[in-house]
Each structure stands twice: as structure tokens, then as C-alpha cells.
Design a protein around this motif. Structure first.
Motif, PDB file in Angstrom:
ATOM      1  N   GLY A   1       2.627 -14.737  -3.527  1.00  0.00           N
ATOM      2  CA  GLY A   1       4.018 -14.400  -3.268  1.00  0.00           C
ATOM      3  C   GLY A   1       4.383 -13.057  -3.868  1.00  0.00           C
ATOM      4  N   VAL A   2       5.695 -12.810  -3.930  1.00  0.00           N
ATOM      5  CA  VAL A   2       6.203 -11.557  -4.486  1.00  0.00           C
ATOM      6  C   VAL A   2       6.592 -11.806  -5.940  1.00  0.00           C
ATOM      7  N   TYR A   3       6.125 -10.948  -6.825  1.00  0.00           N
ATOM      8  CA  TYR A   3       6.380 -11.083  -8.265  1.00  0.00           C
ATOM      9  C   TYR A   3       7.204  -9.910  -8.779  1.00  0.00           C
ATOM     10  N   THR A   4       7.804 -10.110  -9.955  1.00  0.00           N
ATOM     11  CA  THR A   4       8.583  -9.036 -10.591  1.00  0.00           C
ATOM     12  C   THR A   4       7.690  -7.835 -10.925  1.00  0.00           C
ATOM     13  N   ALA A   5       6.407  -8.094 -11.143  1.00  0.00           N
ATOM     14  CA  ALA A   5       5.434  -7.025 -11.394  1.00  0.00           C
ATOM     15  C   ALA A   5       4.104  -7.513 -10.834  1.00  0.00           C
ATOM     16  N   ASP A   6       3.090  -6.665 -10.849  1.00  0.00           N
ATOM     17  CA  ASP A   6       1.795  -7.077 -10.302  1.00  0.00           C
ATOM     18  C   ASP A   6       1.184  -8.161 -11.204  1.00  0.00           C
ATOM     19  N   PRO A   7       1.100  -9.414 -10.709  1.00  0.00           N
ATOM     20  CA  PRO A   7       0.618 -10.499 -11.566  1.00  0.00           C
ATOM     21  C   PRO A   7      -0.849 -10.338 -11.978  1.00  0.00           C
ATOM     22  N   GLU A   8      -1.591  -9.512 -11.231  1.00  0.00           N
ATOM     23  CA  GLU A   8      -2.990  -9.300 -11.605  1.00  0.00           C
ATOM     24  C   GLU A   8      -3.090  -8.342 -12.797  1.00  0.00           C
TER      25      GLU A   8
ATOM     26  N   GLY B   1      11.861  -1.753  -6.153  1.00  0.00           N
ATOM     27  CA  GLY B   1      10.643  -0.975  -5.887  1.00  0.00           C
ATOM     28  C   GLY B   1       9.405  -1.855  -5.783  1.00  0.00           C
ATOM     29  N   LEU B   2       9.579  -3.088  -5.257  1.00  0.00           N
ATOM     30  CA  LEU B   2       8.445  -4.013  -5.185  1.00  0.00           C
ATOM     31  C   LEU B   2       7.549  -3.660  -4.001  1.00  0.00           C
ATOM     32  N   LYS B   3       6.266  -3.783  -4.234  1.00  0.00           N
ATOM     33  CA  LYS B   3       5.329  -3.382  -3.168  1.00  0.00           C
ATOM     34  C   LYS B   3       4.922  -4.600  -2.332  1.00  0.00           C
ATOM     35  N   VAL B   4       5.902  -5.149  -1.621  1.00  0.00           N
ATOM     36  CA  VAL B   4       5.617  -6.277  -0.730  1.00  0.00           C
ATOM     37  C   VAL B   4       4.833  -5.753   0.468  1.00  0.00           C
ATOM     38  N   MET B   5       5.388  -4.727   1.054  1.00  0.00           N
ATOM     39  CA  MET B   5       4.756  -4.030   2.175  1.00  0.00           C
ATOM     40  C   MET B   5       5.227  -2.589   2.019  1.00  0.00           C
ATOM     41  N   ASP B   6       4.750  -1.704   2.888  1.00  0.00           N
ATOM     42  CA  ASP B   6       5.289  -0.361   2.737  1.00  0.00           C
ATOM     43  C   ASP B   6       6.738  -0.342   3.230  1.00  0.00           C
TER      44      ASP B   6
ATOM     45  N   ALA C   1       4.628 -11.466 -15.365  1.00  0.00           N
ATOM     46  CA  ALA C   1       5.295 -11.337 -14.060  1.00  0.00           C
ATOM     47  C   ALA C   1       5.744 -12.709 -13.554  1.00  0.00           C
ATOM     48  N   VAL C   2       6.936 -12.733 -12.948  1.00  0.00           N
ATOM     49  CA  VAL C   2       7.510 -13.992 -12.458  1.00  0.00           C
ATOM     50  C   VAL C   2       7.612 -13.916 -10.938  1.00  0.00           C
ATOM     51  N   LYS C   3       7.319 -15.050 -10.299  1.00  0.00           N
ATOM     52  CA  LYS C   3       7.327 -15.087  -8.825  1.00  0.00           C
ATOM     53  C   LYS C   3       8.731 -15.379  -8.284  1.00  0.00           C
ATOM     54  N   PHE C   4       9.083 -14.718  -7.195  1.00  0.00           N
ATOM     55  CA  PHE C   4      10.346 -15.018  -6.500  1.00  0.00           C
ATOM     56  C   PHE C   4      10.084 -16.106  -5.453  1.00  0.00           C
ATOM     57  N   GLU C   5      10.975 -17.089  -5.394  1.00  0.00           N
ATOM     58  CA  GLU C   5      10.867 -18.052  -4.283  1.00  0.00           C
ATOM     59  C   GLU C   5      11.387 -17.420  -3.007  1.00  0.00           C
ATOM     60  N   SER C   6      12.494 -16.655  -3.194  1.00  0.00           N
ATOM     61  CA  SER C   6      13.006 -15.881  -2.075  1.00  0.00           C
ATOM     62  C   SER C   6      13.637 -14.611  -2.635  1.00  0.00           C
ATOM     63  N   ILE C   7      13.740 -13.626  -1.801  1.00  0.00           N
ATOM     64  CA  ILE C   7      14.283 -12.334  -2.241  1.00  0.00           C
ATOM     65  C   ILE C   7      14.808 -11.613  -0.992  1.00  0.00           C
ATOM     66  N   SER C   8      15.871 -10.803  -1.181  1.00  0.00           N
ATOM     67  CA  SER C   8      16.401 -10.088  -0.019  1.00  0.00           C
ATOM     68  C   SER C   8      15.618  -8.781   0.185  1.00  0.00           C
ATOM     69  N   TYR C   9      15.681  -8.259   1.407  1.00  0.00           N
ATOM     70  CA  TYR C   9      15.027  -6.973   1.685  1.00  0.00           C
ATOM     71  C   TYR C   9      15.566  -5.913   0.713  1.00  0.00           C
ATOM     72  N   ASP C  10      16.902  -5.953   0.491  1.00  0.00           N
ATOM     73  CA  ASP C  10      17.521  -4.933  -0.365  1.00  0.00           C
ATOM     74  C   ASP C  10      16.982  -4.993  -1.789  1.00  0.00           C
ATOM     75  N   GLU C  11      16.756  -6.226  -2.271  1.00  0.00           N
ATOM     76  CA  GLU C  11      16.257  -6.343  -3.638  1.00  0.00           C
ATOM     77  C   GLU C  11      14.798  -5.867  -3.727  1.00  0.00           C
ATOM     78  N   VAL C  12      14.051  -6.122  -2.679  1.00  0.00           N
ATOM     79  CA  VAL C  12      12.673  -5.606  -2.643  1.00  0.00           C
ATOM     80  C   VAL C  12      12.724  -4.088  -2.823  1.00  0.00           C
ATOM     81  N   TYR C  13      13.675  -3.473  -2.107  1.00  0.00           N
ATOM     82  CA  TYR C  13      13.808  -2.018  -2.160  1.00  0.00           C
ATOM     83  C   TYR C  13      14.290  -1.563  -3.531  1.00  0.00           C
ATOM     84  N   SER C  14      15.394  -2.178  -4.011  1.00  0.00           N
ATOM     85  CA  SER C  14      15.991  -1.689  -5.256  1.00  0.00           C
ATOM     86  C   SER C  14      15.061  -1.911  -6.457  1.00  0.00           C
TER      87      SER C  14
END
Ligand code: UDP
Length: 236
Positions: free
Chosen positions: A164-171, A191-196, A176-189
Motif C-alpha cells: 500500500g501507500v505509506y507515510t515514507a518508504d517502508p523498505e 509528495g508520496l511516490k504512489v505513481m508519477d 512508516a505508517v500505511k494509509f488505508e485510504s488517501i485522497s489524490y490531493d494528499e498524495v500530492y501535498s
């Protein structure tokens, strides 16, 4: 009944390497094929976009002196190799599959169109969409969001090796903590690297939700179709 009627599944080229440093790990490939078939057997319509990073990436080629456009074309050809490998693995286990290409290259595959992809899915074929967008300076993440929107998928499933998507790179960061859900805007704000970013913005503007999940654990794709809450749901 499956949670989603039609999905766009994105598989990274890198994950096809399995334990190897390069190329295609046949065990990983076959495991993906089994998972995909089990979901196709549920009646889910499936289109797949595969990356090419296990073979070539234009950006890293450019850092070694390759022309960027030629490097990106090499990367797109790498996605074709992976697509052919996956279609072959699917057919070997009795799942009909068809490769469409964003760049004309018959007889390897027919040129992509939305209508061909939908018709094939409706005929029970798994459709593998190769060459990403067909253009340099894009990625297969962007190719996935573009195709997912075009084929009117209910969701884009991004299969990765992380669950899933984490607050930081879990590796790299054990806190790092995992999000169950997150908005597109929060991914952007954040700076999470979910996708480009291009891919994320396209999904946002066209309301295509994304689920980031661990594709390397067999059964996860089926769990998602059964409505289990795994991975991270990225939404408006
Ligand atoms: N690529 C491209 N245009 C696209 C999709 C991919 O030029 O629309 C090239 C680009 O060089 C990229 C390579 O193909 O690095 C492999 O794709 P990607 O890096 O997305 O693969 P992944 O990281 O998923 O393995």
C-alpha cells in the motif's frame, strides 16, 4: 459477484524480475498469470499494462548517453517483451489473452483502440496493452491511467511489492505508517511516490480511483475482487 466489473491492472516491469537482477522470473510470471486467471474466472473484465523497467528505462539510458527519445522507445519495446511473456503464460494455463500495441507492430500485436480492447474483454479475453502511451517522456503509470480512463475501468489496480501507500518508504523507514485510504490531493501535498504525478493527476481529473496493493502475495488480487480491504485506496 466481484466488487469491480472492469479493472485496469498495472504491473511494474521490475516486479517481473522476482529474485533476479534483470529480465523475467518465470515463477513470478506464472504466479501473476494464475492470479489474473482466477479473477478472469470470476467474470471480471481485465486490461493490463506492464512496465519495462526489468529490461530498460529511457531515463537511466539517457544518464548513460543514449538519446532520450530512443531510450524511451527502447523502454516501450521492453514493455512489449513483458506483455508477450504474460500473454504466453496466460494462454498456457487456458486463459485467452490478446496483446495490443500503442505503436503499430503487426504481427506482434494489433494496434490499440479503445473499441478493440473493450470488445476483447467482453469476449472473455485478458487484454494486455503494451508500449505504454506510445510516446516518449511518459511512463507506464501514465499509460495505465490513460488506458484505464479510456476503457472506462472501475478502478486502476497498481500491483507492487509493497502492500500500500505509506507515510515514507517502508523498505527504508521502519516507522512508516500505511494509509488505508488517501485522497489524490494528499498524495500530492505529502509528495508520496504512489505513481508519477502525471498519472495521479490524470486519475484525479477523470475520477479513476486507484488501489495500490501487494501483487506478490498470491490471492491478493482475488481478495480485492471479493471486497476485502487490502492495500491503499486512492480517491477524490
Ligand atoms: N516509456 C515511454 N512512454 C510510455 C511508457 C513507457 O517512453 O508511455 C518508456 C520509458 O523509457 C520507461 C520505460 O518505457 O522508463 C519502461 O516503463 P516504466 O519505467 O514505466 O516501467 P516500470 O517502472 O513499470 O517497470
Amino acid at each position: 459477484m466481484a466488487k469491480y466489473g472492469r479493472i485496469l491492472l498495472k504491473l511494474s516491469g521490475e516486479s517481473l524480475m522476482g529474485g533476479q537482477q534483470y529480465g523475467i522470473d518465470v515463477n513470478r510470471l506464472n504466479s501473476y498469470a494464475e492470479q489474473i486467471k482466477s479473477v478472469a474466472d470470476m467474470g471480471v473484465q481485465i486490461s493490463i499494462v506492464i512496465g519495462g523497467g526489468n529490461i530498460f528505462r529511457g531515463l537511466s539510458g539517457a544518464s548513460k548517453g543514449y538519446d532520450r527519445v530512443k531510450g524511451d522507445q527502447m523502454g516501450m519495446l521492453a514493455t512489449v517483451i513483458n506483455s508477450l511473456a504474460l500473454s504466453s503464460a496466460l494462454v498456457a494455463i487456458g486463459q485467452k489473452a490478446r496483446v495490443l500495441t500503442a505503436i503499430r507492430m503487426e504481427p506482434i500485436g494489433e494496434i490499440y483502440s479503445k473499441w478493440k480492447a473493450i470488445e476483447s474483454m467482453e469476449n472473455g479475453e485478458v487484454v494486455i496493452l503494451s508500449c505504454g502511451t506510445g510516446n516518449p517522456f511518459f511512463t507506464t503509470d501514465t499509460g495505465s491511467s490513460l488506458r484505464g480512463i479510456e476503457i472506462e475501468a472501475d478502478v486502476m489496480l497498481k500491483g507492487t511489492r509493497v502492500d500500500g501507500v505509506y507515510t515514507a518508504d517502508p523498505e527504508k523507514d521502519p516507522s512508516a505508517v500505511k494509509f488505508e485510504s488517501i485522497s489524490y490531493d494528499e498524495v500530492y501535498s505529502r509528495g508520496l511516490k504512489v505513481m508519477d504525478m502525471t498519472a495521479t493527476v490524470m486519475c484525479k481529473e477523470n475520477n479513476l480511483p486507484i488501489v495500490v496493493f501487494d501483487m506478490d502475495t498470491p490471492g491478493n488480487l482475488e481478495r480485492l475482487m471479493n471486497g476485502e480491504n487490502i492495500g491503499t485506496y486512492v480517491h477524490a
